[in-house]
Structure formats: C-alpha cells, structure tokens
Design a protein around this motif. Structure first.
Motif, short mmCIF file in Angstrom:
data_model
loop_
_atom_site.label_atom_id
_atom_site.label_comp_id
_atom_site.label_asym_id
_atom_site.label_seq_id
_atom_site.Cartn_x
_atom_site.Cartn_y
_atom_site.Cartn_z
N THR A 57 43.12 31.05 31.40
CA THR A 57 41.77 30.87 31.92
C THR A 57 40.86 31.86 31.21
N PHE A 58 39.59 31.52 31.19
CA PHE A 58 38.64 32.36 30.46
C PHE A 58 38.52 33.77 31.04
N ILE A 59 38.54 34.76 30.18
CA ILE A 59 38.05 36.09 30.54
C ILE A 59 37.24 36.61 29.35
N PRO A 60 36.29 37.48 29.61
CA PRO A 60 35.46 37.95 28.50
C PRO A 60 36.17 38.99 27.63
N ILE A 61 35.87 38.94 26.34
CA ILE A 61 36.28 40.02 25.44
C ILE A 61 34.99 40.62 24.90
N ASP A 75 25.71 42.93 35.94
CA ASP A 75 24.81 42.52 37.02
C ASP A 75 25.10 41.10 37.50
N ILE A 76 25.44 40.22 36.58
CA ILE A 76 25.65 38.83 37.03
C ILE A 76 27.03 38.64 37.64
N CYS A 77 27.96 39.48 37.32
CA CYS A 77 29.33 39.27 37.80
C CYS A 77 29.44 39.56 39.29
N ARG A 78 29.73 38.52 40.07
CA ARG A 78 29.85 38.68 41.52
C ARG A 78 31.23 39.20 41.92
N PHE A 79 32.12 39.33 40.96
CA PHE A 79 33.50 39.67 41.31
C PHE A 79 33.91 41.05 40.81
N ARG A 80 32.94 41.80 40.37
CA ARG A 80 33.17 43.17 39.85
C ARG A 80 34.26 43.19 38.79
N ALA A 81 34.25 42.16 37.95
CA ALA A 81 35.30 42.06 36.94
C ALA A 81 34.87 42.70 35.64
N ILE A 82 33.62 43.06 35.54
CA ILE A 82 33.15 43.70 34.31
C ILE A 82 32.18 44.81 34.70
N ALA A 83 32.37 45.97 34.10
CA ALA A 83 31.53 47.12 34.46
C ALA A 83 31.12 47.86 33.19
N LEU A 95 40.49 40.37 38.12
CA LEU A 95 39.42 40.08 39.09
C LEU A 95 38.51 38.95 38.63
N CYS A 96 38.62 38.58 37.38
CA CYS A 96 37.70 37.60 36.79
C CYS A 96 37.96 36.20 37.32
N HIS A 97 36.89 35.52 37.73
CA HIS A 97 36.99 34.14 38.21
C HIS A 97 36.60 33.12 37.13
N SER A 98 36.43 33.58 35.92
CA SER A 98 36.17 32.67 34.78
C SER A 98 34.90 31.85 34.94
N CYS A 99 33.88 32.45 35.52
CA CYS A 99 32.66 31.67 35.72
C CYS A 99 31.83 31.59 34.44
N GLY A 100 32.08 32.50 33.52
CA GLY A 100 31.36 32.47 32.25
C GLY A 100 29.97 33.07 32.32
N GLY A 101 29.61 33.64 33.45
CA GLY A 101 28.26 34.20 33.60
C GLY A 101 27.95 35.27 32.58
N CYS A 102 28.90 36.19 32.38
CA CYS A 102 28.70 37.30 31.45
C CYS A 102 28.46 36.79 30.03
N LEU A 103 29.22 35.75 29.70
CA LEU A 103 29.13 35.17 28.36
C LEU A 103 27.73 34.60 28.13
S1 SF4 Z 1 33.47 35.31 33.61
FE1 SF4 Z 1 32.36 35.58 35.54
S2 SF4 Z 1 33.85 36.61 36.84
FE2 SF4 Z 1 34.61 36.84 34.74
S3 SF4 Z 1 33.78 38.80 34.06
FE3 SF4 Z 1 32.32 37.21 33.38
S4 SF4 Z 1 30.82 37.15 35.06
FE4 SF4 Z 1 32.60 38.22 35.88
#
Ligand code: SF4
Ligand code: SF4
Lengths: 287, 296
Positions: A57-61, A75-83, A95-103
């Motif tokens: 599943t997607f996670i950011p690099i 700021d956009i990550c609701r799951f505190r998966a990126i700091a 912790l990442c839910h793969s929403c792609g928001g950060c991307l």
């Molecule tokens: S994909 Fe979504 S949940 Fe995962 S780190 Fe980016 S913003 Fe957070």
C-alpha cells in the motif's frame, strides 16, 4: 454471483461451511479466503499454490534534498504518520492510511510513492476448487486493503464464495460489501446469539439479503431459532454436533470427505440461497 | 501491576469462557474485555454499568451540496472511492483522511467527528470490569482497545489491585496489536486442530514483535491428542510454557446458557480442576512471577 460466509463470533464454522459448500459445487465455483489475518481454507483444500503476489500500500518517501520543511504534509495528515522536526521529516509507515494527502500537497515534489507490504495474495487449486487467499503480513494492522485486493481478483462469471473474517468492524465490511448474499454461520449459544445479532445489524446496514446456518445445532438452547423467527431470517441449514466431524475437522478433513452424503445437503443449501436471492430481487421490485 | 491478555489467533476457541473462569480464581483483579468488535464477556458476568462514556473516533466527510460547485476535485483526490457522482459521501467507505476537506476550493466539505462506540466501567461479582461496544462497521477498533486498556490500568491503580485479566480479540490485526503491546504475558487458548495450530503460530510471531511472553493452554485437548502434543511441541520449540489442558465438555455451553462460568456452574468437576491447574501454571510461570506475584 458472490456469497459471503460470515459470523460475528469466531470459530462458529465459517470455514467449514465455505469449504464444504465450495467442494460440493465443484469447479463451477471459486473460493476467496478473505479471513486474511488467519486464512484457514487452504488447510482443508490443500491446494498447490501456483502463483503468489506481494501486495503493498502507498506510503510516502521523502527526499530531504528537495524538501523545504514547509510542514504542509504533516498538516494534512490526519493519522500523524508524517512529522517535520526541524530539518528532518519522519514517516511512520505503520500509521499511514495511504490517503495520498501528503503527496498532493507537497509544493516541492519532495514526496514520491513508496510501499508498505500488506501481505500476499496466493492462487491455487485444491479439492477441485479454485482458491484465492490473502495472507496478512504478521505485524501489519490494516487488513481491509488486502481483503479488497483479494476480492478484486474474483472471476464473477463464476459462483464466488467468500470466507469472511469474524467480527463486525471494517475487515468484515470489506468482505461483505456489494455481495449478493451473506450466509451467517452461528451456534445456538448465548455468545452465538449475541454476536449473530451484531452481524445481522452489519448485514442490514449494507442492505444485503442473508440467511443462517446453525452449526452444532444440538448443543445449546432455542434462543437463536426464536430470534431467527422474530427477525424473519431463514435458517438454511443445521449441522449437528458430531464428535466424528469435530475430530475429522481437527485433522483438516471436510465433512463431505468424511460423510459424502453431505454433498447433497450443501448443494441444496446453494439452491436455497439462489431462491432467497431471487425472492429478495422480487421484494425490491415490488417496493 | 501486571496484565494477562488471553488471545487465540483463531476465534471461538474458548477464550471468553476461560477468562471468566480465571476471574473466579484470581483475586484483586480488574477484567477488561478487549474484543470490542464482538464482546461476550458481559454475558457471563452481567456487569452493572457504573459509568458510560462515548468513544469518539475519527471524522467523516460530509459535502454540503449548497456550497459544492461540482468541480470534481474531491472525487479525483479520494483514494477510497467514497464520493459518488452526485457528490454524496459514502460513510462506510470514507476513511476519514480529510484530504477532500482540506483541498476543496469551495470549502464545501464539513468534517464532523464521529461517535464510534461506547465504553463502560462496571461492577461485577468477580470484580470491576472495563468493556466497550464498537459501532457496527467502524474502524478504530485498535484505538478503542488502547483506550479501555488504559482505563483498566487506571482502575487497577485507583483501587490498589494487582492484576488485569484481558479477554483479547481473535486474529492478528489492528485490535490484537493494540491488545498485546505492554502486556506482562499472553495466554494462548488453542484447540488441537490444524487451524488452531496454524493460527497460533501467527500469533506467536506477532507476540515476538512485541516481546510479550506467551503461555499455551490447550482447550478441548482430548479431541485430538496427537495434535495437542504437536501444539505443545511447537510451544517448547518457541520457549513457551504449556500451562494446561482443558478437556472437551458440553458443560461450558451449559454454564454459558445460565450466565455463569464453569467454576460457578459446578465447583467440583474435572473441568474445574483442569482450569485450576491451568491457572496455577499461569500465575506461577516465570513470565508472570518474575515480578513477584504469588499463587493465590
Ligand atoms: S498518505 Fe495520508 S496517511 Fe499516509 S502519510 Fe501521507 S497524509 Fe499521512
Ligand atoms: S475524507 Fe478522505 S476518504 Fe473521506 S471522502 Fe474525503 S477524501 Fe475520501
């Protein structure tokens, strides 16, 4: 046609019903083991695994060379998966839910797509049945994405039988959404009844027709039957407790192997499910 | 303070029935039902609820069609296919990521926080109990488990007690992970079947990640003695102690029907002795004992 075999409570005999039903129907059907935390159908079908695919599943690099530490991703990550801490970006993959928001929000293209392994999907053929199973990686918390992946491989021209996980939360929903029928396997005990009520609530939330199989039907009381009557839930099959069945099960043998006369009962069960689906379509059209 | 978590991998192996029976043997303990998805322990303990608290989980997107300009951006962004062509959000599919909320150019999307369930602090005849009810189809089961385990810890401290006995969920996913982190020891209740063995190994591997020591208790051991021995052999190889063998007995069902645990149902029985033996094995195991707890 897709039939999900579910139950609120674990250990009521979902896998028993799913494998015996599939074997009784033979090669016209396909079994999906969506109990990806503890897939068991293969223990009974003993398939030769022909193909296996790792699912991620997607996670950011984050490329810190490009990053300007603007914190938009955090700021956009609701799951505190990126700091973002000073001149450092920390990603917490689990912790990442793969929403792609950060991307999407990163203005500097510092984020690219990486992957976290969810588990594997495996294909095999055993006891005359095509099996596709998901196997969650030990340590992975999120099973719904893997369940969805297993379901995506279903050949819907065939009869598809899904062995669902226990419970009533998101993994079960992922294994029941959009199917034509849910077969709920229960046992006539207070635990069985309580968890059945929860499962029925879940099925009704999804608005899918359902019916019951009562396993070990002679080992409890009548409350499940009373409840079924009240709620107009059809009881489609009852399986008595039989030490022979239980012992055979413990060795990985199916009921239909031990007592071939049960094949007919499972085929009848399938016939009843088809009738229930038709009756449901008819009811909906009349409304 | 120590916490014993009862797990199994495979569901329906008798975790809850044994947890309730152990509660009769333990003293000065708090009970915690972490199987928030399909909690059953209350059926044996008839708790009197003292405090009821809403569990607020994540938020869900709601699009206000009056403000929405149908630009379609949210539908492109949503990775969970939760927004349909009429711009209605499917509450079951919505993951609560809020990406659409933050990026909607018309600011047409609200993000109300959801009540995902409830948790309770109760009194039972076998001591205080913390339990919960997750809403149907909800996510966040792990969060709810962490929440009630924390409450159980508070309760133990407040009341000056010794031990938490936690009835864990089946599987190896998110609620199980939330149940075992920081536990003093895990008791694996396993049936001697091929599925029981397969699922047990996955739980042991998971427990290894969290460095939680495991103990094995075989339920219905007489259904397949060979398999029971195989389970115990695997336990030995994995440096786990096998603490007990419980025979198959319809009495578990009979006790359940009258809302009792097996010890309350029949104090002097083969089952009662087997449960007592298993409990002694647990409480005297190095995993539980290294902190100085004594057999009671
Ligand atoms: S994909 Fe979504 S949940 Fe995962 S780190 Fe980016 S913003 Fe957070
Ligand atoms: S909050 Fe996330 S999952 Fe829910 S609708 Fe918006 S983008 Fe989709």
């Amino acid at each position: 046609m897709i039939i999900s075999i579910a139950s609120g409570k674990g250990g009521t005999g979902k896998t028993t019903v799913a494998t015996n039903l599939a074997v009784s129907l033979g090669d016209s059907c396909m079994l999906l083991d969506c109990d990806v935390e503890e897939p068991n159908a293969h223990l009974f079908l003993q398939p030769q695994i022909e193909k296996s695919e790792t699912v991620a599943t997607f996670i950011p690099i984050v490329d810190e060379g490009l990053c300007t530490f603007c914190r938009k991703c955090a700021d956009i990550c609701r799951f505190r998966a990126i700091a973002v801490l000073g001149k450092k970006v920390l990603v917490f993959p689990e912790l990442c839910h793969s929403c792609g928001g950060c991307l999407v929000v990163c203005p500097d293209k510092a984020i690219t797509a990486g992957g976290r392994e969810l588990g594997v999907v495996e294909w095999g053929q055993g006891a005359g049945v095509a099996l596709i199973q998901g196997r969650l990686r030990v340590g992975e918390a999120m099973s719904p994405p893997l369940i969805k992946k297993v379901r995506a491989y279903a050949d819907t021209r065939r009869t598809v039988i899904i062995d669902a996980p226990p419970g009533t939360s998101c993994p079960v929903i992922a294994a029941m959404r959009g199917v034509n029928f849910v077969l709920l396997v229960t046992e006539p005990t207070p635990f069985g009844l309580h968890d059945l009520q929860l499962a029925v609530e879940a099925v009704r939330l999804l608005d899918i027709p359902c019916g019951l199989v009562i396993n070990r039907c002679d080992m409890g009381d009548d409350q499940v039957r009373d409840y079924a009557r009240q709620e107009r839930l059809p009881i489609l099959l009852e399986i008595p407790f039989d030490r022979k069945i239980a012992e055979a099960y413990s060795r990985g043998r199916m009921i239909v192997e031990e007592m071939p006369e049960w094949q007919e009962k499972f085929r009848e069960l399938f016939g009843q499910i088809k009738l229930e689906i038709l009756a449901d379509i008819w009811r909906r059209e009349r409304q | 303070m120590r916490e014993l978590v009862i797990v199994s991998g495979k569901g329906g192996t008798g975790k809850t029935s044994l947890t309730a029976a152990f509660a009769s043997l333990a003293k000065e303990n708090v009970l915690c039902d972490a199987d928030v998805d399909a909690a059953d322990l209350h059926l044996l303990l008839q708790p009197e609820i003292r405090r009821r608290t809403d569990f607020m989980g994540g938020s869900k997107a709601v699009i206000d069609l009056k403000r929405c300009t149908s630009c379609g951006l949210c539908r492109d962004l949503c990775r969970f296919e939760a927004i349909d062509a009429e711009y209605k959000v499917d509450g079951i599919a919505c993951e609560g990521c809020g990406v659409c909320v933050d990026l909607c150019p018309a600011q047409a999307i609200d993000f109300p926080i959801q009540k995902c369930g409830e948790w309770f602090i109760s009194e039972t005849r076998l001591g205080p109990m913390v339990h919960a009810r997750l809403g149907i189809g909800e996510e966040n089961s792990g969060k709810l488990v962490s929440c009630i385990r924390q409450e159980a810890r508070k309760l133990v401290e407040e009341q000056g007690l010794e031990l938490i006995i936690t009835d864990g969920p089946p599987g190896i996913g998110c609620p199980v992970i939330a149940s075992i982190g920081g536990a003093t020891a895990l008791v694996l209740v396993v049936e001697p079947t091929v599925s029981g063995l397969h699922d047990m190994i996955r739980v042991i591997d998971l427990a290894g990640h969290f460095k939680a020591p495991c103990l094995l208790c075989v339920n219905k051991f007489d259904l397949n003695i060979e398999m029971t021995e195989q389970l115990e052999e695997v336990a030995r190889q994995r440096k786990m102690r096998a603490v007990g063998r419980i025979p198959f007995d319809p009495m578990f069902t009979k006790a359940m029907i009258v809302g009792k645990n097996v010890l309350e149902y029949k104090k002097d029985s083969q089952i009662a002795r087997a449960v007592q033996e298993a409990w002694d094995g647990i409480i005297n195991s190095p995993a539980m004992n290294s902190y100085g707890i004594r057999s009671m």
